[in-house]
Design an enzyme around this catalytic site. Structure first.
Site, PDB file in Angstrom:
ATOM      1  N   ASN A  67       0.831  -1.195   0.000  1.00 22.74           N
ATOM      2  CA  ASN A  67       0.000   0.000   0.000  1.00 22.74           C
ATOM      3  C   ASN A  67       0.873   1.256   0.000  1.00 22.74           C
ATOM      4  OD1 ASN A  67      -1.719   1.971   2.224  1.00 22.74           O
ATOM      5  ND2 ASN A  67      -2.768   1.207   0.430  1.00 22.74           N
ATOM      6  N   CYS A 112     -50.376   1.103   4.083  1.00 22.74           N
ATOM      7  CA  CYS A 112     -49.442   0.184   4.748  1.00 22.74           C
ATOM      8  C   CYS A 112     -49.891  -1.262   4.579  1.00 22.74           C
ATOM      9  CB  CYS A 112     -49.343   0.528   6.234  1.00 22.74           C
ATOM     10  SG  CYS A 112     -48.788   2.228   6.513  1.00 22.74           S
TER      11      CYS A 112
END
Ligand code: 3NM
Length: 570
Positions: free
Chosen positions: A85, A486
């Site tokens: 890295n 709902c």
């Protein structure tokens, strides 16, 4: 040329105690991930980790070189490249000793062209990108692969620039193929683990449309999912399998990749046949699926009665802990309705979504009032990040909010006014028909799930945004009783659960989530019309019992093969 790499599982190391746990070293954990083998495997036994990156922000060069030498004794024989890295200088030195194959660069590191000059043509050079521009630029600069992220906020790296979700990864993949870089491999990073890798790989993929080629992720990059677990070898194997399933089969057992071609944006598709609807309602009648509702206080009673009337077995439980058991019951489905949600209920939704995803059972999301407050908008983002939602159902404002919540700020600003400005107060109607159809298609294609946009005319898109059907039925009386919106979500959960069971058990030609959603909608809306037009129904009070009766009667008729009730349906 750099070697061909299997990017399915990309291990990024981290030396911090909080991740490794006490008494373990990076080398020990990486060794375990490679089965502690320092000899080449037989050719039919591939390593589960295809590539490794040594990531240590604090180590000095000499320590890194020593660690690379040790790591390479495991990665080398397995044929998995080992990268460093940030540190091109360390990579040069390690490559000269044969202990490393390349470097991974962040946006603030040495540029790709310089790194290439330093490392040579055979080095693997990867780049982190978190925006569309960064992704395309890195490809132009000659990166061999990209790490796209941050997918989800993660304690492993808290200074990340953008948390982009699967929607953001998909946009970067789309931009890469549009710019002619479809061949550059990609992994995503940030908060990926065994429990979400499958659906992250699936949902991040760009399916291709409007002449643009498809592009999928090649794999996932993880730190804690391997470095922080007790058995890194097993974790790597599980991840590899989850990535494979995500690439080939979608997020859960029930998802079915559709082969229907993409149709033009404004054309509506042919609705499912009455016989497909009949088979789903019959399966619902015969299997009595569990409809697990995590719903708001106002509607619990009517939603439970609607569930019973349509032939499901309701459980109104708001406990996320209990969800794991409920998800394993045969035929279950979950409804998340965030009408009266609190921080505590949000945590319960996240747990429950995870449990239903793990069990391969359907989840219906009803983002009630999604755009009304900042808290609700944040809740939508949390729920989208929590797992795969098989169906998202809402009114115009709610669906717009869900759509916008997957975009970056710049993209929101670039959206056509009609889409961006309306931040969703209930029932608002500002989009014309074409814009509504485009909205359901786009959200469905991005989230790869069925999307229902309710209104005077409802629009339903399949999970590719390929087919959209309009449903123009129902009755104004529905608007005079609380909980009827709902309860449609509850009904849809029942038909989707029934279709999932049907699909698991028998020939299911023509049965998918899209058809199941439409079956639930036509049952619901036709029953409402039939009830509201009865002479005995004088208003909302007498409507409710008549509506429950009609839901039950139509479902029973369908189960007996009689679909006459549907005939006047538009
Ligand atoms: N880079 P975990 S996120 C190393 O967004 C790294 O560029 C990121 O750790 C980025 O798998 C990250 O434990 C950490 O969530 C990923």
């Amino acid at each position: 040329m750099p070697p061909k790499v299997d990017y399915s599982v990309y291990l990024v190391t981290d030396p911090t105690l909080a991740i490794l746990g006490p008494g373990r070293t990076v080398v020990e954990v990486v060794a375990a991930a490679f089965g502690n083998k320092t000899t080449p495997s037989s050719s039919n036994e591939l390593p589960h980790v295809g590539i490794v990156q040594l990531r240590d922000k604090d180590a000095d060069a000499r320590t890194m070189l020593a660690t690379l030498a040790e790591l390479h004794s495991y990665t080398g024989p397995a044929g998995s490249p080992l990268l460093v890295n940030d540190r091109v200088d360390v990579a040069v030195a390690a490559m000269s000793r044969g202990h490393c194959e390349g470097v991974h660069l962040g946006q603030d590191d040495i540029d790709v062209a310089t790194a290439r000059k330093m490392l040579g043509p055979d080095a693997i050079i990867g780049v982190t990108a978190s925006t569309v521009d960064e992704a395309v630029t890195a490809c132009r600069d000659g990166a061999d692969y990209l790490g796209l992220g941050t997918v989800f906020a993660t304690p492993t790296k808290t200074n990340t620039k953008h948390v982009v979700g699967t929607a953001g990864i998909q946009r970067m993949l789309q931009a890469m193929t549009a710019a002619g870089f479809g061949h550059v491999p990609t992994v995503c990073i940030g908060g990926v683990n065994a429990s979400n890798a499958r659906r992250v790989v699936f949902q991040s993929g760009f399916d291709g449309r409007d002449g643009q080629a498809a592009k999928a992720l090649d794999g996932v990059a993880v730190v804690s999912a391997i470095m922080g677990v007790a058995d890194p070898g097993e974790a790597a194997a599980t991840l590899a399998e989850q990535v494979r399933l995500g690439k080939t089969q979608g997020p859960t057992g029930f998802y079915r990749a559709l082969t229907t071609p993409f149709e033009s944006y404004s054309t509506l598709s042919t609705p499912p046949t009455s016989s497909a609807i009949q088979r789903i309602l019959q399966a619902l009648h015969e299997t009595t699926p569990l409809s697990h509702n995590m719903t708001n206080l106002v509607v619990q009673n009517i939603a439970a009665n609607v569930a019973l009337a349509v032939g499901a077995s309701p459980i109104m439980s708001n406990s996320g802990t209990e969800a794991a058991d409920l998800a394993r019951l045969p035929g279950s489905a979950l409804v998340i309705n965030m009408g009266t949600s609190t921080p505590e209920s949000l945590a319960n939704y996240v747990k429950a979504i995870g449990a239903y995803n793990a069990a391969g059972r359907p989840v219906v999301f009803d983002p009630v009032g999604a755009g009304a407050t900042a808290v609700r908008r944040a809740a939508v983002r949390t729920i989208l990040a929590a797992g795969y939602l098989d169906v998202i159902k809402g009114n115009e404002g709610e669906i717009q909010t869900v759509y916008l919540s997957g975009l970056s700020e710049e993209e929101v600003a670039a959206e056509p006014a009609g889409l961006a400005q309306q931040r969703g107060v209930d029932g608002s109607n500002s989009l014309d028909t074409e814009a509504r159809i485009r909205l359901v298609r786009r959200l469905a294609a991005r989230e790869k799930c069925v999307v229902v946009l309710t209104g005077a005319v409802d629009y339903v898109s399949d999970s590719r945004g390929a087919r959209v059907v309009a449903v123009e039925d129902g009755h104004p009386m529905l608007g005079q009783v609380t909980g009827t919106g709902c309860s449609l979500g509850t009904t849809i959960s029942a038909t989707v659960a029934a279709a999932a069971t049907l699909r698991d058990s028998s020939d299911s030609e023509g049965i998918d989530t899209f058809t199941a959603v439409l079956a639930g909608m036509v049952l619901y809306e036709r029953a409402a019309v039939r009830a509201a037009t009865l002479p005995s129904v004088k208003g909302p009070g007498t409507f409710v019992p008549a509506f429950l009766d009609e839901l039950s009667a139509c479902r029973r008729a369908a189960a007996a093969g009689d679909m006459q009730w549907l005939e006047s349906q538009k």
